[in-house]
Design a protein around this motif. Structure first.
Motif, PDB file in Angstrom:
ATOM      1  N   LYS A 119       0.862  -1.047   0.053  1.00  0.00           N
ATOM      2  CA  LYS A 119       0.026   0.140   0.078  1.00  0.00           C
ATOM      3  C   LYS A 119       0.878   1.183   0.110  1.00  0.00           C
ATOM      4  O   LYS A 119       0.694   2.212  -0.412  1.00  0.00           O
ATOM      5  CB  LYS A 119      -0.935  -0.020   1.163  1.00  0.00           C
ATOM      6  CG  LYS A 119      -1.688   1.202   1.309  1.00  0.00           C
ATOM      7  CD  LYS A 119      -2.902   0.831   2.361  1.00  0.00           C
ATOM      8  CE  LYS A 119      -2.024   0.874   3.807  1.00  0.00           C
ATOM      9  NZ  LYS A 119      -3.136   0.786   4.712  1.00  0.00           N
ATOM     10  N   GLY A 120       2.160   1.039   0.867  1.00  0.00           N
ATOM     11  CA  GLY A 120       3.066   2.145   0.834  1.00  0.00           C
ATOM     12  C   GLY A 120       3.442   2.492  -0.591  1.00  0.00           C
ATOM     13  O   GLY A 120       3.534   3.792  -0.961  1.00  0.00           O
ATOM     14  N   ARG A 121       3.969   1.433  -1.287  1.00  0.00           N
ATOM     15  CA  ARG A 121       4.581   1.616  -2.743  1.00  0.00           C
ATOM     16  C   ARG A 121       3.693   2.108  -3.522  1.00  0.00           C
ATOM     17  O   ARG A 121       3.811   3.002  -4.548  1.00  0.00           O
ATOM     18  CB  ARG A 121       5.043   0.184  -2.899  1.00  0.00           C
ATOM     19  CG  ARG A 121       6.222  -0.203  -2.301  1.00  0.00           C
ATOM     20  CD  ARG A 121       6.739  -1.664  -2.749  1.00  0.00           C
ATOM     21  NE  ARG A 121       7.439  -1.720  -3.993  1.00  0.00           N
ATOM     22  CZ  ARG A 121       8.571  -1.478  -4.198  1.00  0.00           C
ATOM     23  NH1 ARG A 121       9.517  -1.465  -3.209  1.00  0.00           N
ATOM     24  NH2 ARG A 121       9.124  -1.582  -5.303  1.00  0.00           N
ATOM     25  N   THR A 122       2.408   1.616  -3.344  1.00  0.00           N
ATOM     26  CA  THR A 122       1.348   1.962  -4.375  1.00  0.00           C
ATOM     27  C   THR A 122       0.847   3.561  -4.358  1.00  0.00           C
ATOM     28  O   THR A 122       0.891   4.180  -5.259  1.00  0.00           O
ATOM     29  CB  THR A 122      -0.059   1.180  -4.205  1.00  0.00           C
ATOM     30  OG1 THR A 122       0.479  -0.189  -4.309  1.00  0.00           O
ATOM     31  CG2 THR A 122      -0.822   1.687  -5.296  1.00  0.00           C
ATOM     32  N   ILE A 164       2.297   0.431  10.578  1.00  0.00           N
ATOM     33  CA  ILE A 164       3.010   1.746  10.298  1.00  0.00           C
ATOM     34  C   ILE A 164       4.275   1.427   9.837  1.00  0.00           C
ATOM     35  O   ILE A 164       4.608   2.164   8.942  1.00  0.00           O
ATOM     36  CB  ILE A 164       3.022   2.769  11.598  1.00  0.00           C
ATOM     37  CG1 ILE A 164       1.466   2.791  11.934  1.00  0.00           C
ATOM     38  CG2 ILE A 164       3.626   3.907  11.299  1.00  0.00           C
ATOM     39  CD1 ILE A 164       1.304   3.951  12.979  1.00  0.00           C
ATOM     40  N   ALA A 165       5.229   0.464  10.430  1.00  0.00           N
ATOM     41  CA  ALA A 165       6.513   0.391   9.959  1.00  0.00           C
ATOM     42  C   ALA A 165       6.501  -0.087   8.555  1.00  0.00           C
ATOM     43  O   ALA A 165       7.144   0.060   7.650  1.00  0.00           O
ATOM     44  CB  ALA A 165       7.198  -0.546  10.999  1.00  0.00           C
ATOM     45  N   CYS A 166       5.547  -0.985   8.451  1.00  0.00           N
ATOM     46  CA  CYS A 166       5.798  -1.697   7.038  1.00  0.00           C
ATOM     47  C   CYS A 166       5.059  -0.671   5.961  1.00  0.00           C
ATOM     48  O   CYS A 166       5.611  -0.715   4.852  1.00  0.00           O
ATOM     49  CB  CYS A 166       4.499  -2.816   6.934  1.00  0.00           C
ATOM     50  SG  CYS A 166       4.928  -4.167   8.131  1.00  0.00           S
ATOM     51  N   LEU A 167       4.243   0.327   6.223  1.00  0.00           N
ATOM     52  CA  LEU A 167       3.524   1.060   5.512  1.00  0.00           C
ATOM     53  C   LEU A 167       4.914   2.066   5.011  1.00  0.00           C
ATOM     54  O   LEU A 167       5.054   2.501   3.956  1.00  0.00           O
ATOM     55  CB  LEU A 167       2.583   2.155   5.982  1.00  0.00           C
ATOM     56  CG  LEU A 167       1.863   3.224   5.232  1.00  0.00           C
ATOM     57  CD1 LEU A 167       1.379   2.554   3.969  1.00  0.00           C
ATOM     58  CD2 LEU A 167       1.152   4.030   5.912  1.00  0.00           C
TER      59      LEU A 167
END
Length: 202
Positions: A119-122, A164-167
């Motif tokens: 989701k963060g990458r997109t 949040i860390a993953c995002l």
């Protein structure tokens, strides 16, 4: 070779100390332990003063489908960890196959982190949303840039915001293979917490 290895570890230690990594872990762990202690306190109070926790969890098991509970858990783990995983871990103890259900939770939590990463990458591709998130998550993004995989590992193992860390990892395009490895430590959190919660509810 051994000497060189030790000096590298020493340099890493100095770097994480200098950049405030250890302080960050301690401060955030303290913040996370307070609500965790509150939840445990409420559970203990309910267990001894209101209703047996095992009976209550059994009631939940009978009145809600496994699919709906797993779906709620996955959504929570994918959207900033809205609900404490410990509640769901306690629920698995009242099911017919506790270890199987605990394993499913662990996998869903890991997949929730993977979902947040992508989701963060997109979201980087959508300028308005990217600018909004960068403003809201400036601190997390800077921490991820400084500490990378270690921050993901800490979020996976400790009661810190894993999603949040993953995002943030996705937003800085942290290498995928390394992300998958560090994020997989999430499974161990469920093993440890599962043992502690099962013991407390026995």
């Amino acid at each position: 070779m051994q000497k060189q290895k030790k000096s590298r570890l020493k340099l890493m230690h100095q770097y994480y100390k200098y950049t405030g990594f250890y302080s960050f872990i301690w401060q955030n762990t303290k913040k996370a332990l307070i609500p965790l202690a509150v939840i445990v306190g409420i559970l203990l109070y309910v267990n001894y003063k209101v209703m047996n926790i095992n009976d209550m969890l059994l009631h939940v098991t009978k009145n809600f489908s496994d699919f709906s509970i797993f779906t709620l858990f996955f959504i929570s783990e994918s959207i900033l960890g809205l609900l404490p995983p410990d509640i769901f871990i306690a629920w698995t103890k009242s099911t017919e196959s506790p270890l199987l259900y605990l394993s499913i939770l662990a996998v869903l939590s890991y997949l929730g982190g993977v979902f947040s990463y992508y989701k963060g990458r997109t979201l980087l591709l959508i300028p308005k949303i990217n600018n909004y998130l960068e403003g809201r998550m400036t601190k997390h993004i800077k921490n991820m840039q400084k500490w990378g995989g270690f921050l993901i590992a800490v979020g996976a193992l400790l009661p810190l915001p894993f999603a949040i860390a993953c995002l943030a990892a996705g937003m800085i395009k942290f290498p995928q293979k390394q992300f998958f490895i560090f994020a997989s430590l999430r499974v161990f959190r469920f093993v440890i917490y599962g043992y502690l919660i099962y013991t407390a509810l026995s």
